[in-house]
Design a protein around this motif. Structure first.
Motif, PDB file in Angstrom:
ATOM      1  N   PRO A   1      34.994  28.060  33.502  1.00 55.20           N
ATOM      2  CA  PRO A   1      35.439  28.653  34.766  1.00 55.20           C
ATOM      3  C   PRO A   1      34.640  28.161  35.969  1.00 55.20           C
ATOM      4  O   PRO A   1      35.212  27.921  37.040  1.00 55.20           O
ATOM      5  CB  PRO A   1      35.242  30.158  34.539  1.00 55.20           C
ATOM      6  CG  PRO A   1      35.362  30.333  33.062  1.00 55.20           C
ATOM      7  CD  PRO A   1      34.760  29.104  32.461  1.00 55.20           C
ATOM      8  N   ALA A   2      33.336  28.004  35.804  1.00 50.71           N
ATOM      9  CA  ALA A   2      32.519  27.519  36.927  1.00 50.71           C
ATOM     10  C   ALA A   2      32.948  26.122  37.352  1.00 50.71           C
ATOM     11  O   ALA A   2      32.972  25.800  38.554  1.00 50.71           O
ATOM     12  CB  ALA A   2      31.040  27.520  36.527  1.00 50.71           C
TER      13      ALA A   2
ATOM     14  N   ALA B   1      44.487  29.749  35.949  1.00 48.71           N
ATOM     15  CA  ALA B   1      45.600  30.656  35.666  1.00 48.71           C
ATOM     16  C   ALA B   1      45.799  30.847  34.166  1.00 48.71           C
ATOM     17  O   ALA B   1      46.233  31.912  33.726  1.00 48.71           O
ATOM     18  CB  ALA B   1      46.880  30.125  36.309  1.00 48.71           C
ATOM     19  N   ALA B   2      45.482  29.828  33.381  1.00 44.87           N
ATOM     20  CA  ALA B   2      45.586  29.973  31.932  1.00 44.87           C
ATOM     21  C   ALA B   2      44.598  31.008  31.410  1.00 44.87           C
ATOM     22  O   ALA B   2      44.865  31.704  30.419  1.00 44.87           O
ATOM     23  CB  ALA B   2      45.347  28.617  31.252  1.00 44.87           C
ATOM     24  N   ARG B   3      43.466  31.141  32.088  1.00 46.11           N
ATOM     25  CA  ARG B   3      42.463  32.133  31.701  1.00 46.11           C
ATOM     26  C   ARG B   3      42.744  33.495  32.318  1.00 46.11           C
ATOM     27  O   ARG B   3      42.320  34.515  31.790  1.00 46.11           O
ATOM     28  CB  ARG B   3      41.065  31.664  32.127  1.00 46.11           C
ATOM     29  CG  ARG B   3      40.575  30.427  31.385  1.00 46.11           C
ATOM     30  CD  ARG B   3      39.302  29.884  32.006  1.00 46.11           C
ATOM     31  NE  ARG B   3      38.762  28.770  31.254  1.00 46.11           N
ATOM     32  CZ  ARG B   3      37.879  28.883  30.265  1.00 46.11           C
ATOM     33  NH1 ARG B   3      37.447  30.072  29.915  1.00 46.11           N
ATOM     34  NH2 ARG B   3      37.437  27.824  29.618  1.00 46.11           N
ATOM     35  N   ARG B   4      43.417  33.495  33.485  1.00 48.37           N
ATOM     36  CA  ARG B   4      43.699  34.765  34.176  1.00 48.37           C
ATOM     37  C   ARG B   4      45.193  34.842  34.475  1.00 48.37           C
ATOM     38  O   ARG B   4      45.625  34.723  35.624  1.00 48.37           O
ATOM     39  CB  ARG B   4      42.882  34.855  35.466  1.00 48.37           C
ATOM     40  CG  ARG B   4      41.388  34.604  35.258  1.00 48.37           C
ATOM     41  CD  ARG B   4      40.534  35.194  36.375  1.00 48.37           C
ATOM     42  NE  ARG B   4      40.822  34.699  37.690  1.00 48.37           N
ATOM     43  CZ  ARG B   4      40.139  33.736  38.319  1.00 48.37           C
ATOM     44  NH1 ARG B   4      39.128  33.129  37.691  1.00 48.37           N
ATOM     45  NH2 ARG B   4      40.435  33.373  39.547  1.00 48.37           N
ATOM     46  N   PRO B   5      46.018  35.016  33.435  1.00 46.12           N
ATOM     47  CA  PRO B   5      47.474  34.921  33.607  1.00 46.12           C
ATOM     48  C   PRO B   5      48.082  36.010  34.486  1.00 46.12           C
ATOM     49  O   PRO B   5      49.224  35.864  34.924  1.00 46.12           O
ATOM     50  CB  PRO B   5      47.998  35.016  32.166  1.00 46.12           C
ATOM     51  CG  PRO B   5      46.919  35.701  31.405  1.00 46.12           C
ATOM     52  CD  PRO B   5      45.641  35.276  32.035  1.00 46.12           C
TER      53      PRO B   5
ATOM     54  N   LEU C   1      48.622  32.847  40.821  1.00 45.91           N
ATOM     55  CA  LEU C   1      50.002  32.473  40.524  1.00 45.91           C
ATOM     56  C   LEU C   1      50.752  32.064  41.788  1.00 45.91           C
ATOM     57  O   LEU C   1      51.518  31.093  41.781  1.00 45.91           O
ATOM     58  CB  LEU C   1      50.714  33.638  39.842  1.00 45.91           C
ATOM     59  CG  LEU C   1      50.325  33.893  38.378  1.00 45.91           C
ATOM     60  CD1 LEU C   1      50.969  35.175  37.872  1.00 45.91           C
ATOM     61  CD2 LEU C   1      50.719  32.709  37.497  1.00 45.91           C
ATOM     62  N   GLU C   2      50.550  32.815  42.869  1.00 46.29           N
ATOM     63  CA  GLU C   2      51.217  32.467  44.118  1.00 46.29           C
ATOM     64  C   GLU C   2      50.803  31.084  44.594  1.00 46.29           C
ATOM     65  O   GLU C   2      51.633  30.267  45.001  1.00 46.29           O
ATOM     66  CB  GLU C   2      50.897  33.507  45.198  1.00 46.29           C
ATOM     67  CG  GLU C   2      51.622  34.830  45.014  1.00 46.29           C
ATOM     68  CD  GLU C   2      51.410  35.755  46.193  1.00 46.29           C
ATOM     69  OE1 GLU C   2      51.238  35.260  47.322  1.00 46.29           O
ATOM     70  OE2 GLU C   2      51.391  36.986  45.987  1.00 46.29           O
ATOM     71  N   ARG C   3      49.498  30.838  44.550  1.00 45.80           N
ATOM     72  CA  ARG C   3      49.014  29.531  45.014  1.00 45.80           C
ATOM     73  C   ARG C   3      49.500  28.419  44.095  1.00 45.80           C
ATOM     74  O   ARG C   3      49.865  27.331  44.565  1.00 45.80           O
ATOM     75  CB  ARG C   3      47.488  29.538  45.090  1.00 45.80           C
ATOM     76  CG  ARG C   3      46.892  28.246  45.654  1.00 45.80           C
ATOM     77  CD  ARG C   3      47.425  27.951  47.037  1.00 45.80           C
ATOM     78  NE  ARG C   3      46.852  26.727  47.595  1.00 45.80           N
ATOM     79  CZ  ARG C   3      47.405  26.024  48.560  1.00 45.80           C
ATOM     80  NH1 ARG C   3      48.562  26.423  49.096  1.00 45.80           N
ATOM     81  NH2 ARG C   3      46.831  24.930  49.010  1.00 45.80           N
TER      82      ARG C   3
END
Length: 468
Positions: free
Chosen positions: A232-233, A259-263, A269-271
């Motif tokens: 993530p970093a 996004a794969a880590r924070r679906p 998602l918008e970005r």
């Protein structure tokens, strides 16, 4: 005659008894104090003891750090003359077995004195500095060795430990990591320092971006990517630097990983949807925005994003050269004619009534689009020289005038057009009233226009025509 006994022995006896009595009282007081002190110690807990002072000196340092003081020849791949090998190993054994610093120091100095490169002797000299607590000297000595010989175990192991004791965690981690597959201690330390090293380099990257030092930030990002590209970093650092550089493709790649880590992260998602529409897969971007709008019905911001997404998807279906014009940082007059022709259905389907001639576009590759726009009266030709000047820079005022003319020609009952259409001031008033620009500050008629801004002006105009 009666002889009286001398009083001295009696005095002496009384003095002796007095001294003995005082001694007994003192002893009793001492015992009583000791018993009282024992009563002060909580039950079940031993009395506190003062820790011994830490051992000092080279021998103690060797005992504490023995795992990092390995044979200077370990991991050194190049051949070395026996006349050099034997003194190094003999001096090293004396250093680690008995803390003999002086022989090791002398051996290193003799071997390095000839000016010939001798990395094992440099490691031996660094080991002497290390046991003396001169950690900065160790780093200065071994950094060049590590750069030249990254798999040299003895050098990297000691460099990593010295850097760690100086609290330079990223350098320590890099050194340990370089030889982790060759040395168990390096493997252990690399594993323990991994999260701290990533965190510190990430902070350096973010600080460099905030300060505008993008080259420095790029070096920090290269470290993160070499250590753990999926962390993530690393992904956050990639995104931050990409935004600072205006690199939307790199930003999209980073956001995909995040996004794969924070679906369920709506902002991500918008970005991602926006970037997919701009530089990625337009169909995927439209699907993302549609799903979000369905999930958050009644959200006006998402409804607007969905309208924009549908428009962007339409753009993705246009010929490649038209898409390229829409992405230019600065348009010329021919580019605006191309965008009006391909984005406004009325321009392609209408039959021109005028027959204006522009002599400088007869051989132009966008001749068809230019002639159509000119003969619909949306853009002008110089009346005396009959020149369109296709490569001249496009100014915002000209683009707004063309869009106002288009609304006047094909719109029905558009009230905002009553603001007037003569002169630049009136063009700005009309453009603002019709929502072609956000306000007077966004009109800026003399400024050049980017493809993205031109496309947005056209989209807003088409909305008034009911087509976007």
């Amino acid at each position: 005659m009666v002889v009286l006994p001398s009083p001295r022995p009696a005095l002496a006896t009384r003095g002796g008894r007095g001294r003995r009595a005082r001694g007994a009282a003192a002893a009793l007081l001492l015992v009583s104090g000791f018993v009282w002190c024992l009563a002060c110690v909580p039950a079940g807990k031993p009395a506190a003891t003062v820790p011994p002072p830490p051992e000092a000196g080279p021998a103690a340092a060797v005992r504490r750090e023995r795992a990092y003081l390995i044979d200077p020849l370990e991991g050194y791949a190049a051949a070395i003359d026996p006349s050099r090998r034997e003194p190094i190993q003999r001096a090293w054994r004396g250093l680690v077995e008995s803390g003999s610093v002086l022989p090791a120091q002398q051996a290193a100095a003799e071997l390095l004195g000839g000016g010939t490169a001798n990395p094992p002797a440099q490691v031996l000299a660094a080991q002497v500095d290390f046991v003396a607590g001169r950690y900065r000297a160790v780093v200065d000595q071994l950094l060049p060795v590590g750069d030249a010989l990254p798999a040299y175990t003895a050098s990297q192991l000691l460099l990593g430990r010295a850097a760690e004791l100086l609290d330079d965690v990223p350098l320590a981690y890099a050194a340990f990591r370089a030889v982790a597959a060759r040395n168990a201690k390096a493997f252990e330390r690399a594993g323990e320092l991994h999260p701290r090293a990533l965190g510190m380099v990430s902070e350096r990257l973010q600080g460099a971006v905030r300060a505008g030092r993008l080259e420095d930030a790029g070096r920090q990002l290269a470290l993160l990517q070499s250590w753990d590209p999926a962390a993530p970093a690393t992904l956050e650092g990639t995104r931050t630097l990409a935004v600072a550089r205006g690199d939307r493709k790199a930003e999209l790649a980073a956001i995909k990983g995040l996004a794969a880590r924070r679906p369920l992260d709506r902002q991500l998602l918008e970005r991602r949807g926006e970037l997919e529409l701009q530089v990625g897969d337009a169909s995927a971007g439209l699907t993302i925005i549609q799903d979000l709008a369905e999930r958050h019905r009644g959200d006006p911001a998402l409804a607007e994003k969905l309208a924009t997404a549908k428009w962007s998807w339409r753009l993705s279906l246009l010929p490649r050269d038209v898409q390229e014009a829409a992405q230019k940082p600065e348009l010329d007059r021919a580019d605006l004619a191309v965008l009006l022709y391909w984005l406004v259905p009325e321009v392609r389907s209408a039959r021109p009534t005028a027959g204006r001639i522009a002599t400088d576009v007869l051989d132009h590759p966008r001749r068809e689009e230019i002639i159509r726009v000119v003969n619909l009266g949306l853009m002008d030709v110089d009346p005396t020289q009959h020149r369109f000047s296709p490569s001249a820079p496009l100014h915002r005022g000209l683009a707004l005038r063309a869009m106002v003319r288009l609304l006047g020609s094909y719109g029905r009952g558009i009230a905002c057009l009553e603001s007037g259409s003569g002169g630049q001031a009136n063009i700005c008033q009309t453009a603002v009233a019709c929502g072609l620009v956000a306000g007077d500050d966004a009109c800026l008629p003399a400024e050049t226009l980017s493809g993205a801004d031109a496309v947005e002006i056209i989209r807003r105009g088409l909305r008034l025509l009911g087509g976007a």
